[in-house]
Scaffold this active site. Structure first.
Site, PDB file in Angstrom:
ATOM      1  N   HIS A   1      46.283 -35.109 -33.583  1.00 50.59           N
ATOM      2  CA  HIS A   1      47.331 -35.530 -33.210  1.00 50.59           C
ATOM      3  C   HIS A   1      48.325 -36.230 -33.473  1.00 50.59           C
ATOM      4  O   HIS A   1      49.166 -36.900 -33.197  1.00 50.59           O
ATOM      5  CB  HIS A   1      46.514 -36.870 -31.950  1.00 50.59           C
ATOM      6  CG  HIS A   1      45.921 -37.909 -32.713  1.00 50.59           C
ATOM      7  ND1 HIS A   1      44.776 -38.054 -33.441  1.00 50.59           N
ATOM      8  CD2 HIS A   1      46.287 -38.680 -32.528  1.00 50.59           C
ATOM      9  CE1 HIS A   1      44.816 -39.026 -33.897  1.00 50.59           C
ATOM     10  NE2 HIS A   1      45.293 -39.638 -33.585  1.00 50.59           N
ATOM     11  N   ARG A   2      48.761 -37.243 -34.497  1.00 47.53           N
ATOM     12  CA  ARG A   2      49.331 -37.882 -35.284  1.00 47.53           C
ATOM     13  C   ARG A   2      50.347 -37.606 -35.554  1.00 47.53           C
ATOM     14  O   ARG A   2      51.108 -35.624 -35.236  1.00 47.53           O
ATOM     15  CB  ARG A   2      48.538 -38.482 -37.049  1.00 47.53           C
ATOM     16  CG  ARG A   2      47.004 -38.850 -37.383  1.00 47.53           C
ATOM     17  CD  ARG A   2      47.418 -39.219 -38.232  1.00 47.53           C
ATOM     18  NE  ARG A   2      46.166 -40.700 -38.894  1.00 47.53           N
ATOM     19  CZ  ARG A   2      46.773 -41.555 -38.011  1.00 47.53           C
ATOM     20  NH1 ARG A   2      47.705 -42.461 -38.039  1.00 47.53           N
ATOM     21  NH2 ARG A   2      45.425 -42.679 -38.729  1.00 47.53           N
TER      22      ARG A   2
END
Length: 358
Positions: free
Chosen positions: A204-205
């Site tokens: 998700h980063r």
């Protein structure tokens, strides 16, 4: 009774702050502020109920937005709450925009600010999280550091007063919540998977999702694994995958975000974890699940030094994952060290310090 304000805004913050909230009940008049930085109910709101935590007294409903928008809205909202309530102290955890908003608001008020999970460093200022945690540490009245290395990082930056090595509340949280997850969650049955026969993944980063080629390479590595890969997809990840038209056709299963207890059970029973999350690196070490972290650096270097976590780039992920899935000796070598982050009493330690000092 003295009032203690606790600010949370994202799923990891709620999970990790839960032991502190439980330890503070009965010893402080607890006021819980939820910034609402994660605006999706599946990502945040439902956790209070599932973890038997009190309902937040205030929800700032910040939602999405740029770094500046979230930080500014949080600063205004938290300051308003602190001025109105005038608590003896306010706590925030980690490295999100909610943390830096709380730190800046409290630094200009009589309220003492305590930073839980102080001293973590990736030494990569391109990460917004790194800037947030550095700022928070430099204005904190109480720095609750999880490890001796975190204490050293603070000392290297001239921060020695008000520093306490407490262990990490994630250990408390895992020990409290894993039995709850095992008892309540039916996620393995729901997904028709068997324990130790799959990979639990999260990506998700922004450093991974904002680069379509990098994200595609990660997904391709997961989609060609020899075991099922279950990835509860963060809205940011889903949006980019939709934009680039990516649809897995092999081992990768994209599922909706999971309730925390469902994800904890999924991780606890996985053969291998693949992530870019800092918290999951910690949880995997505590639960003794080998972890591959798709990042060039980490603010959890203890896991790498202990050999239970390895940093990998997308082009190397597929081969390394396959080795861990098929080579029992390699996997065993990355299993163990559940006590890297303390003995599970961090929440009590933090509240003890506050009880004596404010």
């Amino acid at each position: 009774m003295r009032e203690l304000a606790v600010v949370v805004g994202t799923r990891p913050e709620i999970i990790k702050m839960a032991p502190v909230i439980r330890a503070a009940q009965g010893r402080f008049d607890l006021h819980l502020i939820h910034t609402g930085q994660h605006y999706d109910e599946e990502m945040s709101g439902a956790f209070f109920e599932s973890l038997d935590l009190p309902t937040p007294d205030d929800n700032l409903e910040i939602g999405s937005g740029s770094q500046a928008e979230q930080t500014a809205s949080g600063l205004v909202g938290v300051e308003s709450m602190l001025v109105e309530r005038d608590p003896a102290a306010v706590l925030a955890l980690g490295d999100t925009n909610a943390v830096v908003s709380t730190a800046l608001a409290a630094s200009k008020l009589p309220t003492k600010f305590g930073h839980v999970e102080a001293g973590l460093r990736s030494f990569d200022r391109t990460m917004p999280e790194e800037v947030n945690r550095v700022v928070a540490d430099h204005v904190a009245d109480f720095s609750f550091a999880p490890t001796d290395q975190a204490v050293q990082h603070l000392d290297d930056e001239g921060i020695s007063a008000g520093v306490y090595e407490t262990g990490n509340t994630i250990v408390d949280a895992c020990r409290d919540h894993a039995p709850m997850a095992e008892e309540r969650s039916t996620v393995l049955t729901d997904l028709d998977i068997a324990g130790r026969d799959y990979v639990a993944a999260t990506i998700h980063r922004a450093s991974n999702t904002d680069d379509p080629d990098r994200l595609r390479a990660i997904m391709d590595a997961l989609d060609t694994a020899s075991a099922p890969v279950v990835l509860p997809a963060h809205p940011r990840t889903t949006s980019v995958l939709d934009d680039i038209g990516y649809e897995p056709s092999g081992s990768l299963r994209l599922v909706d975000p999971l309730d925390y207890l469902d994800f904890l059970k999924l991780l606890d029973n996985a053969r291998v974890a693949v992530t870019d999350s800092g918290g999951i690196q910690e949880e995997a070490s505590i639960l003794e699940v080998p972890c591959l972290t798709v990042r060039p650096n980490t603010e959890r270097p203890e896991t790498v030094s202990a050999g239970v976590n390895q940093l990998v780039e997308p082009e190397d992920l597929g081969d390394r994952l396959e080795t861990l899935l098929t080579d029992d000796a390699e996997r065993a070598a990355m299993t163990g060290h559940p006590n890297l982050y303390g003995d599970g009493t961090a929440g009590e330690h933090i509240v003890d310090v506050l009880d004596a000092q404010v």
